[in-house]
Enzyme design. Structure first.
Site, short mmCIF file in Angstrom:
data_model
loop_
_atom_site.label_atom_id
_atom_site.label_comp_id
_atom_site.label_asym_id
_atom_site.label_seq_id
_atom_site.Cartn_x
_atom_site.Cartn_y
_atom_site.Cartn_z
N ASP A 1 76.71 17.60 61.63
CA ASP A 1 75.90 18.12 60.11
C ASP A 1 76.17 17.01 59.53
OD1 ASP A 1 74.44 19.72 58.25
OD2 ASP A 1 75.25 20.87 57.61
N PRO B 1 78.86 29.54 47.99
CA PRO B 1 78.99 28.91 46.79
C PRO B 1 79.84 27.52 46.85
CG PRO B 1 79.67 31.29 46.32
CD PRO B 1 79.30 31.17 47.52
#
Ligand SMILES: *[C@@H]1O[C@H](CO)[C@@H](O)[C@H](O)[C@H]1NC(C)=O
Ligand SMILES: *[C@@H]1O[C@H](CO)[C@@H](O)[C@H](O)[C@H]1NC(C)=O
Ligand SMILES: *[C@@H]1O[C@H](CO)[C@@H](O)[C@H](O)[C@H]1NC(C)=O
Ligand SMILES: *[C@@H]1O[C@H](CO)[C@@H](O)[C@H](O)[C@H]1NC(C)=O
Ligand SMILES: *[C@@H]1O[C@H](CO)[C@@H](O)[C@H](O)[C@H]1NC(C)=O
Ligand SMILES: *[C@@H]1O[C@H](CO)[C@@H](O)[C@H](O)[C@H]1NC(C)=O
Ligand SMILES: *[C@@H]1O[C@H](CO)[C@@H](O)[C@H](O)[C@H]1NC(C)=O
Length: 839
Positions: free
Chosen positions: A655, A543
């Site tokens: 990415d 997170p």
């Protein structure tokens, strides 16, 4: 040619030429005059003008005659400087109307009237004689040859050669005045100390030798210096094969072809050649000691494009030892951090000559993990600096540079430049300047208590990351806190390199970077104990929380999930990759935290979250008008260009996607998430991996299916992103349901139907921008071509986007026009996937 007329001298300086009787009977050189007359007849009526650029004992010149170089570029003859009646022999540009003298023979011995003669003497020297045949100047050769001739070349060089042998025995380029021309060599012989250097005129009306000289200093690395009466007055900083690192705005446009040459026989020289033959360029050391680069492209006058003394800070050692000069501050001088004026009263009066002294003495204790904090020392990093006058230098790698300096008590600062190597200082730091572009990072050794005091530098500790001591035990990761050495005995990078990079011994060596270290406690309190309401999102490996430090600065904290064993590799990868990078379109890493099991990365906080949150939201997308979207596209392109080409490392992001583009307050884009980035060695263009990581919809075919990645696979992702930005739709969203098309397929269909406008997000459909939008789509289609070779590089992409004139090639059918068959496409929209390929 023996020109009998001074009328070709165009402007004031030269029009001072006094009228003379060419064959004045009062001369006691009537024989010479007769010869002149004969020569003239020869020239006028004789054969070809093969000797137009040459002087010999027989074919000498008298004031105001000139010779001209073969191509007509330079003249050699007599002139008077502005506001002077003295006569000198010199060389000047023949075709530039502003009189520009590049060389003077009798600088210190002017002719007081127009009876001067330039000839070859009996002892075989080029000489300037006055009316009484007194030698005012001579080439001073002792063992000259007979039948000497002097020839003025089109380079502006005047050469002496024996006419039977043809060997050059003297040249004016080896005895320069104040001008540095193309092909000239400003040199120093290390063994003999012999210098070829420029010397200033005393004043514009007096060419005699002035106070200033310019040449190469070879105490350490060869460096350009200007001296005032022998004391340093300006220095360029060492040459790194591309630029002088102590020059803020090196006009590389004009300086192409500038080079430092080591002739391997003890002589170093600087030389340059024109980038463009259609203009003239030279460097002149003027009477104030300012070395100026001038160029002329119109044949009329000169434009000064660069000078050594652009601000007062450029004067050598302006702020004294340990002082730093910043031309944008008032006063310009300040002490380096951790130092204070040696004499405060003097300093405050604006007399900075005594400089500064260290506030807290160095203890210079060896690093001793666990010992008391206050005793340790570290380096303060100053970015974009003119580094001090060099004292020592080695070809060590960057990583060794810092550790060796830290371990050697006499080393008080270091800097590293990839073209130079490791620079270190032990005595005092002199001639330090803050730059706004260019320069190098300077690391100054300070007592820990000084580092600790600095409130606006967030140094809570310094982590020195050293990667490269290699062995195969992945678990061998030692984290040491405080001013520490973090030795990662086995990093993902090092093992990868050993497996895949066969060339780059250097690359897989060690990477070192100082990164501020945050404590777990500090980050916990900044994020309200990692409260769920502070959670910004979920990255691939854990997170991300929003936080606020005690000083009010907002941060984003990426916390590696303890469960994810895999994330450790990506964590280290990210630390290493991003801590080396600095660009306004890359998210900035502020530091990290490593405590017990916890590993966290601390970033600058981006209030506007990521691009996908805007682009694919029906309300927020309206905030992104076409102008803004174009800025975002360009910014991402620039960030990517930096990764691929401009940073010291070559990095493939692997990415790139909308959720990895963060937006700052002004909605400027910043590329984030370097967990999967790969550093390429300099010889490496493509790599293979068995572990394909990336995100559906953004992966190029060769990568998704073959595990091959390169710059061009990032370009593919960029193309997808570009089409998403223009259309406002995800690549994986549904178009034309029956045909299960991807965004790429839809774009291709509309392209062929000549209805590409249908792809444009209705929110930005404005006629006045249509051409620009269509151009973007065209470029986007080129980026998503099936074969990597058909895709442009990112630098070409950027020029394609900006320029309206370049003809773009036509795209072929892109890859993946059908929606990729992926399990539940929408659930995978933003989640990186890992596919392990079998061989
Ligand atoms: C020449 O003299 C004039 C008048 O005194 C002055 O304006 C000019 O600047 C001088 N030129 C130079 C190059 O010294
Ligand atoms: C030099 O030139 C003269 C003619 O001017 C010629 O007689 C003599 O041989 C030349 N000397 C040499 C060494 O070439
Ligand atoms: C060499 O010099 C002599 C006399 O100075 C001259 O007659 C002769 O033409 C010259 N030779 C060449 C090749 O220039
Ligand atoms: C050289 O400079 C001229 C004038 O600035 C320009 O027109 C020309 O295109 C340049 N040539 C090259 C090769 O850059
Ligand atoms: C050159 O030096 C002399 C004497 O040292 C001084 O008077 C003069 O002002 C200096 N000139 C410049 C331009 O600094
Ligand atoms: C500045 O300080 C130095 C060192 O104390 C002194 O020698 C020099 O005369 C001072 N200069 C001026 C202009 O006061
Ligand atoms: C420390 O640095 C100085 C100056 O560079 C050098 O002379 C000395 O040999 C070094 N000492 C050690 C122990 O490396």
């Amino acid at each position: 040619m023996l020109s009998k007329s001074a009328s070709s001298h165009p402007k004031s300086e030269f029009s001072k030429t006094r009228s003379v009787e060419p064959m004045g009977l009062d001369r006691n050189t009537s024989l010479s005059a007769l010869l002149v007359l004969l020569s003239c007849f020869c020239l006028k009526f004789g054969s070809a003008g093969s000797a137009t650029d040459t002087i010999t004992a027989a074919k000498f010149i008298t004031d105001p005659e000139t010779v001209i170089s073969n191509g007509g570029d330079f003249k050699l003859g007599f002139f008077s400087p502005a506001n002077s009646t003295d006569r000198y022999v010199g060389i000047w540009y023949a075709q530039i109307s502003v009189p520009t003298v590049i060389w003077v023979a009798n600088r210190n011995m002017p002719l007081k009237n127009s009876s001067g003669i330039l000839t070859i003497s009996e002892d075989g020297n080029l000489v300037v004689l006055d009316g009484q045949k007194k030698v005012l100047w001579s080439s001073s050769l002792t063992n000259s040859v007979v039948n000497l001739s002097a020839q003025l070349l089109d380079s502006g060089n005047l050469i002496l050669q024996g006419n039977t042998t043809g060997t050059m025995i003297w040249e004016s380029f080896q005895h320069p005045s104040d001008s540095f021309l193309e092909k000239m060599k400003i040199s120093t012989d290390v063994r003999t100390g012999k210098k070829v250097q420029l010397t200033s005129w005393k004043s514009p009306s007096d060419p005699s030798i002035g106070n200033f000289s310019a040449g190469i200093d070879v105490r350490n690395l060869p460096e350009f210096f200007v001296w005032n009466d022998g004391s340093p007055y300006w220095r360029s900083g060492p040459w790194n094969s591309r630029v002088f690192i102590g020059v803020q705005k090196m006009k590389t446009v004009y300086l192409d072809g500038f080079s430092l040459v080591d002739d391997k026989e003890g002589t170093f020289y600087f030389t340059f050649s024109y980038l463009n033959e259609s203009f003239r360029k030279d460097f002149v050391l003027n009477a104030q000691g300012n070395l100026q680069e001038k160029y002329s492209d119109n044949g009329e006058d000169w434009e000064v494009v660069w000078s050594t003394l652009e601000t007062e800070c450029d004067v050598y050692g302006r702020c004294g030892a340990f002082g730093s000069c910043n031309s944008k501050n008032s006063p310009i001088c300040s002490c380096l951090r951790g130092f204070e004026p040696k004499n405060a009263e003097e300093w405050n009066r604006g007399n900075w000559t005594s400089g500064c002294v260290r506030r807290t003495p160095l203890q210079c204790e060896r690093m001793n993990i666990g010992s008391e904090r206050g005793k340790k020392e570290g380096f303060l990093k100053l970015t974009m600096m003119k580094v001090p006058d060099l004292e020592d230098w080695s070809s060590d790698f960057e990583e060794k540079c810092g550790t060796q300096c830290l371990e050697n008590c006499s080393c008080i600062a270091y800097a590293y430049d990839s073209g130079i190597g490791c620079m270190t200082w032990t005595g005092s730091l002199i001639d330090v300047q803050k730059f706004y572009t260019g320069g190098a990072d300077l690391y100054v050794r300070l007592a820990y208590s000084e580092l600790d005091k600095m409130d606006n530098v967030k140094v809570i500790g310094t982590v020195t990351v050293i990667i490269g001591v290699m062995n195969n035990h992945r678990s061998n990761i030692h984290w040491h806190l405080h001013l520490l050495t973090l030795l990662i005995l086995s990093s993902p990078l090092s093992t990868k390199y050993r497996r895949e990079d066969k060339h780059g011994e250097n690359v897989n060596q060690v990477l070192l970077q100082e990164l501020p270290l945050f404590s777990l406690q500090e980050l916990a309190s900044a994020t309200n104990n990692f409260h769920v309401s502070n959670k910004l999102g979920q990255g691939g490996f854990g997170p991300v929380y929003r936080g606020k430090l005690s000083d009010g600065e907002e941060i984003a904290v990426k916390r590696l999930s303890r469960a994810s064993g895999q994330g450790q590799e990506e964590f280290m990868n990210e630390v290493v990759v991003i801590s080396k990078l600095q660009h306004r379109n890359l998210v900035r890493l502020l530091g990290c935290c490593v405590e017990g099991e916890e590993k966290m990365l601390v970033y600058e906080y981006m209030p506007n979250k990521s691009l996908d949150a805007f682009l694919f939201d029906s309300v927020k997308s309206k905030l992104l008008d076409w102008r803004r979207r174009f800025i975002i596209i360009e910014g991402i392109g620039r960030g990517l260009l930096y990764l691929h080409r401009d940073s010291r490392l070559r990095i493939i992001h692997r990415d790139l996607k909308a959720s990895n583009i963060l937006l700052d307050e002004e909605l400027n884009p910043k590329i984030s998430d370097f967990g999967m980035a790969r550093i390429f060695g300099s010889n490496e263009d493509q790599a293979n991996t068995k572990r394909v990581v990336g995100t559906y919809g953004y992966m190029s075919p060769e990568y998704a299916m073959g595990g091959r990645f390169s710059e061009k696979s990032d370009v593919f992702s960029f193309g997808v992103l570009l089409l998403e930005i223009v259309s406002g739709r995800r690549n994986t969203s549904f178009y034309d349901d029956e045909q299960a098309m991807s965004l790429l397929g839809f774009a291709w269909k509309m392209w062929n139907a000549e209805n590409i406008v249908a792809l444009i997000d209705p929110v930005i459909r404005e006629p006045c921008f249509e051409m620009e939008v269509l151009r973007c789509i065209h470029v986007g289609l080129l980026c998503v071509q099936d074969f990597a070779k058909d895709r442009p590089t990112i630098s070409v992409v950027i020029s394609m986007l900006k320029s309206e004139t370049i003809d773009l090639p036509l795209p072929k059918q892109p890859a993946f026009i059908e929606r990729q068959i992926a399990p539940r496409a929408d659930s995978l929209n933003n989640v990186p996937v890992t596919m392990v390929q079998g061989r």
